[in-house]
Design a protein around this motif. Structure first.
Motif, PDB file in Angstrom:
ATOM      1  N   SER A   4      46.076  59.149  43.491  1.00 53.87           N
ATOM      2  CA  SER A   4      44.928  58.187  43.598  1.00 53.87           C
ATOM      3  C   SER A   4      45.056  56.835  44.112  1.00 53.87           C
ATOM      4  O   SER A   4      43.650  56.128  43.682  1.00 53.87           O
ATOM      5  N   SER A   5      45.597  56.378  42.660  1.00 52.34           N
ATOM      6  CA  SER A   5      45.735  54.938  43.204  1.00 52.34           C
ATOM      7  C   SER A   5      46.781  54.245  43.404  1.00 52.34           C
ATOM      8  O   SER A   5      48.067  55.037  43.204  1.00 52.34           O
ATOM      9  N   LEU A   6      46.755  52.678  43.224  1.00 53.38           N
ATOM     10  CA  LEU A   6      47.521  52.339  44.018  1.00 53.38           C
ATOM     11  C   LEU A   6      48.059  51.114  42.702  1.00 53.38           C
ATOM     12  O   LEU A   6      46.881  50.715  42.456  1.00 53.38           O
ATOM     13  N   VAL A   7      48.935  49.947  42.418  1.00 56.71           N
ATOM     14  CA  VAL A   7      48.832  49.371  40.920  1.00 56.71           C
ATOM     15  C   VAL A   7      49.960  48.447  41.942  1.00 56.71           C
ATOM     16  O   VAL A   7      51.305  49.054  42.072  1.00 56.71           O
ATOM     17  N   VAL A   8      49.629  47.004  41.818  1.00 53.93           N
ATOM     18  CA  VAL A   8      49.861  46.576  42.524  1.00 53.93           C
ATOM     19  C   VAL A   8      50.885  45.371  41.811  1.00 53.93           C
ATOM     20  O   VAL A   8      50.131  44.994  40.571  1.00 53.93           O
ATOM     21  N   ALA A   9      51.437  44.365  41.669  1.00 57.80           N
ATOM     22  CA  ALA A   9      52.418  43.743  40.650  1.00 57.80           C
ATOM     23  C   ALA A   9      52.889  42.553  41.358  1.00 57.80           C
ATOM     24  O   ALA A   9      53.111  41.984  42.901  1.00 57.80           O
ATOM     25  N   PRO A  10      51.510  40.802  40.729  1.00 53.04           N
ATOM     26  CA  PRO A  10      52.166  40.012  41.936  1.00 53.04           C
ATOM     27  C   PRO A  10      53.557  39.364  42.534  1.00 53.04           C
ATOM     28  O   PRO A  10      54.446  40.352  41.680  1.00 53.04           O
TER      29      PRO A  10
END
Ligand code: S3P
Length: 452
Positions: A4-10
């Motif tokens: 459902s979600s995407l989580v991105v680290a810089p």
């Protein structure tokens, strides 16, 4: 199944050598034309995304034998121009406007009734734009207040028309041309600005004469299609997320292989270059009638621009990614003449402006575009936070890329529809250095079921 979600680290850089999945527009058309051709059409590089699979399933439901997809390979046993059979049930186009609009044209001249349905997003999209010209050709089409479902009644026989498109739309142009194959005499479509010409090119590859004169395209009814081999190039619309990613992440050096660079699709390259992007088009060649090339992109300092109106239809699907590039540029970017963005899988002007604002960007939506004050003078162009894609695949991927230049983790909710155009997006992004993870729904978010 996509989470459902995407989580991105810089962070970045974005580097390596990849091939993104097959072109969505070309994949749809390869099934459609293969199905009504005489003989066996072999397709390679086919996009195994939900949208193209909707088209494939629709033709299976009309009696066409289709084997695959297996690693991008598909075989379509054509039934000839008049060989389709009435489907037993409504044809479900899922999230795909191209499936519904092109099918409307192709089914308008059949001797049977068919109903086309779609998911919540597609059910809100305008269909009069195809129903109007098709009715002028003699088709009988019922809509629900101009939106899906579309009920297409058996045709008493179509006649060719001379149609000036009121909007620059390849889907409408293609619907009218496909109906033209079943119409008496000539069908001519004139477009107000150039739009993608995959239908015209592929019809010619199947042996159908297509006349082109200035902004007009002509087909004559009754021409038979002869099966052929189709090599689907990588989708420049999917490549666009990586073009922007590598441009905004300092130190990036990325190759994208075998990308379709049909001149009716390369507006994104022109816009990014005007903004100062470092993109090289290498080894340009033809693959099955479509220009392809490898793209080499390196990190660059982008600057804000006024996007030339003429480039808008040539980059129409790439604006979610381009808005992210604009937010990472120095100075102001202004987009005008892009009101069509409001009737895509979501209202891409409203949804992108909302997300950018949530991430601290001064993004002002206008009726036909957006004004964005770039934050290119800062390493972290975006604040950390959460945005919602509103079920739109390209919005989800655009914000995932923005995560490269965020001050902390960026969460993109409602991202399951990424599978409509880009299966395997997150693993491929990780392979080139983008720290993106797929995560389950948070409490209160809709359950993680695939749509359509
Ligand atoms: C498409 C045409 C474009 C594009 C869509 C695919 C096609 O839509 O936005 O993603 O395959 O013909 P419009 O015809 O509505 O501009």
């Amino acid at each position: 199944m996509m989470s459902s979600s995407l989580v991105v680290a810089p962070g970045g850089p974005v580097s390596g050598r990849i091939r993104v999945p097959g072109d969505k527009s070309v994949s749809h058309r390869s099934i459609m034309l293969g199905a009504i051709a005489d003989g066996l059409t072999r397709i390679s590089g086919f996009l195994e995304g939900a949208d193209a699979l909707s088209t494939m399933n629709a033709f299976r439901a009309m009696g066409v034998r289709i084997d695959g997809p297996e690693q991008g390979r598909v075989e379509v046993r054509g039934v000839g121009l008049r060989g389709l059979r009435a489907p037993a049930e409504a044809l479900d186009c899922g999230n795909s406007g191209a499936s519904m609009r092109l099918l409307a044209g192709l089914l308008a001249g059949q001797g049977f009734e068919a109903t086309l349905i779609g998911d919540d997003s597609l059910s809100r999209r305008p269909m009069r734009r195809v129903a109007d010209p098709l009715e002028r050709m003699g088709a009988r089409i019922e809509t629900r207040d101009g939106c899906p479902p579309l009920r297409i009644l058996p045709s008493p026989g179509l006649v060719g028309i001379d149609y000036a498109l009121p909007v620059a739309s390849a889907q409408v142009k293609s619907a009218v041309l496909l109906a033209g194959l079943y119409a008496a005499g000539q069908t001519r479509v004139t477009e107000p600005a150039p739009t993608r010409d995959h239908t015209e090119r592929m019809l010619q590859a199947f042996g159908v004469p297509v006349g082109r004169e200035g902004a007009s395209v002509t087909v004559t009814g009754g021409a038979r299609l002869t099966a052929t081999a189709i090599d689907v190039p990588a989708d420049i619309s999917s490549a666009a997320f990586f073009l922007v990613a590598a441009s905004i992440a300092p130190g990036s050096d990325l190759w994208l292989e075998h990308v379709g660079v049909n001149p009716t699709r390369t507006g994104v390259l022109d816009v990014l270059r005007l903004m100062g992007a470092d993109i090289e088009v290498v080894d340009a060649r033809l693959a099955g009638g479509e220009p392809v090339a490898d793209l080499h992109v390196r990190g660059a300092e982008l600057r804000g621009i006024d996007v030339p109106a003429g480039l808008v239809p040539l980059a129409i699907d790439e604006f979610p990614a381009l808005f992210v590039a604009a937010a990472c540029a120095r100075g102001r970017t202004r987009v005008t003449g892009a009101e069509e963005l409001r009737v895509k899988e979501s209202d891409r002007i409203a949804v992108m402006a909302e997300g950018l604002q949530r991430l601290g960007v001064d993004a002002r939506p206008t009726p036909d575009g957006m004004v964005i004050e770039g934050r290119g003078d800062r390493a972290d162009a975006f604040s950390a936070g959460t945005v919602v894609s509103h079920g739109d695949h390209r919005i989800a991927m655009a914000f995932a890329i923005a995560g490269l230049r965020a001050a902390g983790p960026l969460r993109v909710e409602d991202a399951r529809n990424v599978v409509t155009s880009f299966p395997g997006f997150a693993p491929l992004a990780r392979a080139v250095g983008i720290a993106v993870e797929e995560a389950g729904p948070r409490p209160g978010e809709p359950a993680d079921v695939e749509r359509g």
